[in-house]
Scaffold this active site. Structure first.
Site, PDB file in Angstrom:
ATOM      1  CG  HIS A 113       5.501   0.139   5.288  1.00 29.61           C
ATOM      2  ND1 HIS A 113       5.955  -0.316   4.070  1.00 29.61           N
ATOM      3  CD2 HIS A 113       6.355   0.694   5.805  1.00 29.61           C
ATOM      4  CE1 HIS A 113       7.221   0.238   3.972  1.00 29.61           C
ATOM      5  NE2 HIS A 113       7.400   0.656   4.972  1.00 29.61           N
ATOM      6  CG  ASN A 164       1.832  -0.823  -3.295  1.00 35.09           C
ATOM      7  OD1 ASN A 164       1.563  -1.877  -3.694  1.00 35.09           O
ATOM      8  ND2 ASN A 164       2.875  -0.335  -3.143  1.00 35.09           N
ATOM      9  CE  LYS A 176       1.625  -2.766   3.936  1.00 39.72           C
ATOM     10  NZ  LYS A 176       2.471  -3.087   2.855  1.00 39.72           N
ATOM     11  CG  HIS A 189       8.135  -5.116   5.055  1.00 37.63           C
ATOM     12  ND1 HIS A 189       8.131  -4.211   5.929  1.00 37.63           N
ATOM     13  CD2 HIS A 189       7.448  -4.583   3.862  1.00 37.63           C
ATOM     14  CE1 HIS A 189       7.183  -3.191   5.426  1.00 37.63           C
ATOM     15  NE2 HIS A 189       6.681  -3.553   4.559  1.00 37.63           N
ATOM     16  CG  HIS A 199      10.219  -0.539  -8.907  1.00 32.49           C
ATOM     17  ND1 HIS A 199       9.030   0.453  -8.774  1.00 32.49           N
ATOM     18  CD2 HIS A 199      10.122  -0.928  -7.416  1.00 32.49           C
ATOM     19  CE1 HIS A 199       8.640   0.578  -7.523  1.00 32.49           C
ATOM     20  NE2 HIS A 199       9.378  -0.162  -6.747  1.00 32.49           N
ATOM     21  NE  ARG A 226       5.183  -2.613  -8.627  1.00 36.19           N
ATOM     22  CZ  ARG A 226       5.562  -2.426  -7.417  1.00 36.19           C
ATOM     23  NH1 ARG A 226       4.676  -1.906  -6.552  1.00 36.19           N
ATOM     24  NH2 ARG A 226       6.695  -2.084  -6.855  1.00 36.19           N
TER      25      ARG A 226
HETATM   26  O1  DOR Z   1      10.493  -1.080  -0.840  1.00 36.35           O
HETATM   27  C1  DOR Z   1       9.381  -1.269  -0.975  1.00 36.35           C
HETATM   28  N1  DOR Z   1       8.690  -1.403  -2.197  1.00 36.35           N
HETATM   29  N2  DOR Z   1       8.537  -1.120  -0.012  1.00 36.35           N
HETATM   30  C2  DOR Z   1       7.401  -1.018   0.165  1.00 36.35           C
HETATM   31  O2  DOR Z   1       6.478  -0.842   1.041  1.00 36.35           O
HETATM   32  C3  DOR Z   1       6.592  -1.211  -1.337  1.00 36.35           C
HETATM   33  C4  DOR Z   1       7.236  -1.740  -2.267  1.00 36.35           C
HETATM   34  C5  DOR Z   1       6.727  -1.197  -3.683  1.00 36.35           C
HETATM   35  O3  DOR Z   1       5.533  -1.299  -3.775  1.00 36.35           O
HETATM   36  O4  DOR Z   1       7.517  -1.012  -4.390  1.00 36.35           O
HETATM   37 ZN    ZN Z   2       5.443  -4.416   0.187  1.00 33.05          ZN
END
Ligand code: DOR
Ligand code: ZN
Length: 361
Positions: A140, A42, A103, A182, A261, A18
Site C-alpha cells: 500500500h 487486513n 502485505k 492500486h 463495508h 472480510r
Molecule cells: O480503501 C481501502 N479500503 N483501501 C485499503 O487499502 C483497504 C481497504 C479496506 O480494507 O477497506
Molecule cells: Zn485493498
C-alpha cells in the site's frame, strides 16, 4: 466494433472478503466471475501466522458455491509481530499451506491499518528474509504520517511514497519482488513505466481508479461509495492510468481492491475507506478497455499477468462478456440482514451509471 469478448477466467490480484457473514455474502460474487484472487490479510485480528492464513483460506473456500472453482491465494499482514520464520514457513508451503505474499499497510492510512509500520523501511529483518527467499511484497504505497506523527495531505500520500520510500526500498533490497498496489497517480505511473518488470516490480490497477476521478467523487457532495485509499484522484491521473493500461504492459494486472463495508459504516459521517466493486468490477474493466480501444489487451491484464507474478497457472476456464447495458439496483444483503452497496448503484451511486458490458449468464 466488438459486441462480445471471451477470455480466460480472470484473476483478482487484490481482494478483500472480510470474515463471517460478510465473507459469506461477498465471496460467491467474486468467485462467480474470477478464477482466483490474492486475498488481503487486513482482517480483525490481522493474518500474521501461517496457521491463521490456513484457517482463513478454509473460511473463504467454505463460502464458494460447490459447482465453482475458485483459488484463494493467501497473504500475511506485515505487522510488528510478523516473524521472518513465519514468512519462510509460509513460502515453503509446509503441510500444503502456501502463503503467496506479504502485505504492507502504512500505520493509520486505511481500514485496519493500525497494525502496520509507519514506514515499510523499518521492517528490515522481514524484508531481508523476503528478498532472500523470493516472497512478494505487496505495497500500500502511501506515506500517511510524517516524522512528527502529523498526517500528510492524503492527495500527496502516493506521490510522496513514490518519490522517497519506494526508491530507497528497491535500492536497499535489489532482489525483492514488489507489487505496487492500486496505482492512482501520474507519478506512480511514470515510475512504473520506467522501472516495471514482469516477475520483479509489478503493479495492480482498480476499476474505480480507471473509471472515476475527483469530479465524480465530489459530484453533488462527497460520495461515500467512492471513498477509498488511495483517494480517487484528478482527471489527469485517471487519463494517465488509462493510457498506461492501453499499452498492455506485462507487469500491470487487475486488482479490484473490492472492499465491502456495512451500510452503517459506509454512510456514517466519517465514511469507511473502501469501494465495494465485486458485483461490477469485471464489467467496469471491460467498459474502460472498450472506451480506450484496448479490448485486445484485456485478457493479459485480467487473466494472465496476475497469475504469472504469483507463479500460478492461468485459468483453463473462460468467461464471455457481452456489450449490453445494465445497472446495479440492489445491495448485497448478508445473512445478518446488513446491506452492502456496490459502486455504481442506482440509488447511492452517481445517479445514472449505466454499465455497458455484462457477463454472459
Ligand atoms: O480503501 C481501502 N479500503 N483501501 C485499503 O487499502 C483497504 C481497504 C479496506 O480494507 O477497506
Ligand atoms: Zn485493498
Amino acid at each position: 466494433m466488438a459486441e462480445s469478448i471471451t477470455i480466460k477466467k480472470p484473476f483478482d490480484s487484490h481482494l478483500h472478503v472480510r470474515q463471517g457473514a460478510m465473507l459469506r455474502a461477498v465471496t460467491p460474487i467474486s468467485a462467480a466471475k474470477f478464477a482466483g484472487a490474492l486475498i488481503m490479510p487486513n482482517t480483525e485480528p490481522p493474518i500474521e501466522t501461517v496457521e491463521q492464513a490456513a484457517a482463513y483460506k478454509k473460511e473463504v473456500l467454505a463460502a464458494v458455491p460447490g459447482e465453482i472453482t475458485f483459488e484463494p491465494l493467501m497473504s500475511l499482514y506485515l505487522t510488528k509481530n510478523l516473524k521472518p520464520s513465519e514468512i519462510e514457513k509460509g513460502f515453503a508451503g509446509e503441510n500444503g499451506m502456501k502463503v503467496f505474499a506479504v502485505k504492507s499497510y502504512p500505520y493509520g492510512a486505511t481500514t485496519n491499518s493500525q497494525w502496520g509500520y509507519r514506514s515499510i523501511l523499518e521492517a528490515q529483518d522481514v524484508l531481508k528474509k523476503m528478498e532472500e527467499i523470493g516472497m512478494p511484497l505487496l505495497l500500500h504505497g502511501e506515506v500517511h504520517l510524517n516524522d512528527h506523527d502529523e498526517e500528510e495531505d492524503p492527495y500527496d500520500a502516493e506521490r510522496m511514497f513514490i518519490a522517497d520510500v519506494l526508491p530507497r526500498l528497491l535500492e536497499t533490497y535489489p532482489k525483492l519482488k514488489v507489487s505496487l498496489e492500486h496505482m492512482s497517480s501520474a507519478e506512480a505511473i511514470d515510475f512504473m513505466e520506467k522501472n516495471g518488470e514482469a516477475g520483479k516490480l509489478v503493479t495492480t490497477v482498480t476499476p474505480h481508479h480507471l473509471m472515476y476521478d475527483r469530479r465524480h467523487a465530489f459530484s453533488g457532495g462527497y460520495r461515500a461509495l467512492l471513498h477509498c485509499k488511495p483517494l480517487i484522484k484528478t482527471a489527469h491521473d485517471r487519463e494517465r492510468l488509462r493510457y498506461m493500461v492501453k499499452k498492455g504492459l506485462p507487469f500491470v494486472s487487475a486488482g479490484t481492491d473490492s472492499a465491502p463495508h456495512p451500510e452503517a459504516k459506509k454512510f456514517s459521517s466519517c465514511c469507511a475507506f473502501g469501494v465495494f466493486n465485486a458485483p461490477v468490477a469485471l464489467e467496469m474493466y471491460a467498459q474502460v478497455f472498450d472506451e480506450i480501444g484496448a479490448l485486445d489487451k484485456l485478457e493479459a491484464f485480467l487473466s494472465l499477468n496476475g497469475p504469472q507474478f504469483f507463479g500460478v497457472e492461468p485459468s483453463t476456464e473462460t468467461i464471455t462478456l457481452l456489450k449490453k447495458d445494465w445497472q446495479v439496483t440492489e445491495p448485497v444483503v448478508t445473512e445478518e440482514d446488513i446491506k452492502v452497496w456496490s459502486v455504481g448503484d442506482a440509488k447511492h451511486g452517481l445517479g445514472n451509471e449505466m454499465l455497458h458490458w455484462q457477463v454472459q449468464q
